[in-house]
Design an enzyme around this catalytic site. Structure first.
Site, PDB file in Angstrom:
ATOM      1  CE1 TYR A 178      -3.710   2.394   0.793  1.00 47.95           C
ATOM      2  CE2 TYR A 178      -2.377   3.316   2.324  1.00 47.95           C
ATOM      3  CZ  TYR A 178      -3.343   3.427   1.576  1.00 47.95           C
ATOM      4  OH  TYR A 178      -4.352   4.497   1.621  1.00 47.95           O
ATOM      5  CE  LYS A 196      -3.372   5.474  -1.694  1.00 52.56           C
ATOM      6  NZ  LYS A 196      -4.396   6.320  -2.459  1.00 52.56           N
TER       7      LYS A 196
END
Ligand code: NAD
Length: 290
Positions: A181, A185
């Protein structure tokens, strides 16, 4: 009437959560909004906003699918005659760890990276030529406070009595179940800085909103949809985050650029003083009128 009246925006992942709040806030400012989501509830959001008098179009599709992105952006451009604002919001979270099995990880990789990084990339590539032709615009990527935890690695956050993090700064990043994740990002920084520098001469600003815990389907799913009330009470509200987006957009072409805006729990959900760029000098962000 604000300077946003009559602008045209694309908001991805707008069936619920932050994306829905962004679409509602933009529509309230008189912005025509093109929204998309993998969930068919995106059409209900469009109907709800239409009933309020907004100009809205909705598409159901996957932001990681180049053919879908091309079709949606072309149709939105044709319907609204331009795109001034792109909010790359659609995002997914699923736990992943450094010692995960490779076969599981390949699926995890595509699930997160295709939505969180490839989606903003595809929408950027499809929309930027339209913005250049239109004479400017705003791109806002929705990232995470993991990129700017307590200001790191850019600056050290001034500590507030309301900050729940004890002896800040925390190490930059999320927990140890977040590697993919966070990587998806963090990849947005490549677009933030690369696009901001190359698009400033065209009057296009590029910023990112980096929020911490904000009440949404995603956050509630961490708690199997039964979060403790005291936890919920500490979370930020999507509407407050959307209000900050509007303030950022209202700054117009001479406003702040190439910034990761940090909204972390325990601090007001508001844009702070522009941080001094450590790695980009102001001259590199010169645009028309700056
Ligand atoms: N809520 C938080 O605490 C928090 C914190 C940091 C960052 N974020 C980021 O904010 C953004 C919005 O998150 P949220 O909390 O509202 O999540 P959410 O799960 O409540 O909403 C995300 C929306 O994106 C849609 N979506 C997911 N994958 C998609 C795809 N491939 N194509 C099109 N639509 C897709 C979902 O269907 C959903 O409607 C995400 O990018 C997330 O990473 C959220």
């Amino acid at each position: 009437m604000t300077i946003l009246q009559g602008k045209k925006a694309i908001v991805t992942g707008a069936a619920m959560g932050l994306g829905k709040a962004y679409a509602e806030a933009l529509a309230s400012e008189g912005v025509a909004v093109a929204i998309c989501d993998v969930r068919d509830e995106v059409h209900e959001v469009a109907m709800m906003l239409t009933r309020r008098g907004a100009t809205v179009r909705a598409w159901q599709g996957d932001v990681g699918d180049a053919a879908f992105v091309r079709r949606m952006v072309d149709e939105a451009d044709a319907a609204f005659d331009g795109v001034d604002i792109l909010v790359n919001n659609a995002g997914v979270w699923r736990g992943s760890r450094a010692d995960d099995d490779l076969d599981k990880s390949i699926d995890d990789y595509h699930f997160r990276v295709d939505t969180n990084l490839k989606g903003p990339f595809l929408f950027g590539r499809a929309v930027i030529p339209i913005m250049i032709e239109g004479g400017g615009g705003d791109i806002v990527n929705i990232a995470t406070d993991h990129m700017v935890t307590c200001g790191t690695p850019y600056f050290r956050c001034p500590k507030l009595p309301t900050c729940p993090w004890g002896d800040a700064p925390r190490p930059t990043g999320g927990g140890d179940g977040m590697d993919l994740y966070d990587a998806s990002k963090w990849g947005l920084n490549g677009f933030l800085y690369g696009w901001a520098k190359s698009l400033a001469p065209h009057g296009i600003r590029v910023n990112a909103l980096c929020m911490g815990a904000t009440d949404s389907h995603m956050l509630r799913s961490f708690h199997r949809f039964d979060p403790p009330q005291e936890e919920v009470d500490s979370w930020m509200k999507a509407e407050d985050n959307a209000a900050a987006l509007i303030v950022l957009l209202q700054e117009g072409p001479t406003g702040r650029n190439a910034q990761n805006h940090n909204f972390c729990v325990g601090r007001p959900v508001a844009l702070e003083e522009p941080a001094e760029h450590l790695y980009i000098i102001a001259e590199q962000l010169r645009g028309p009128g700056r």
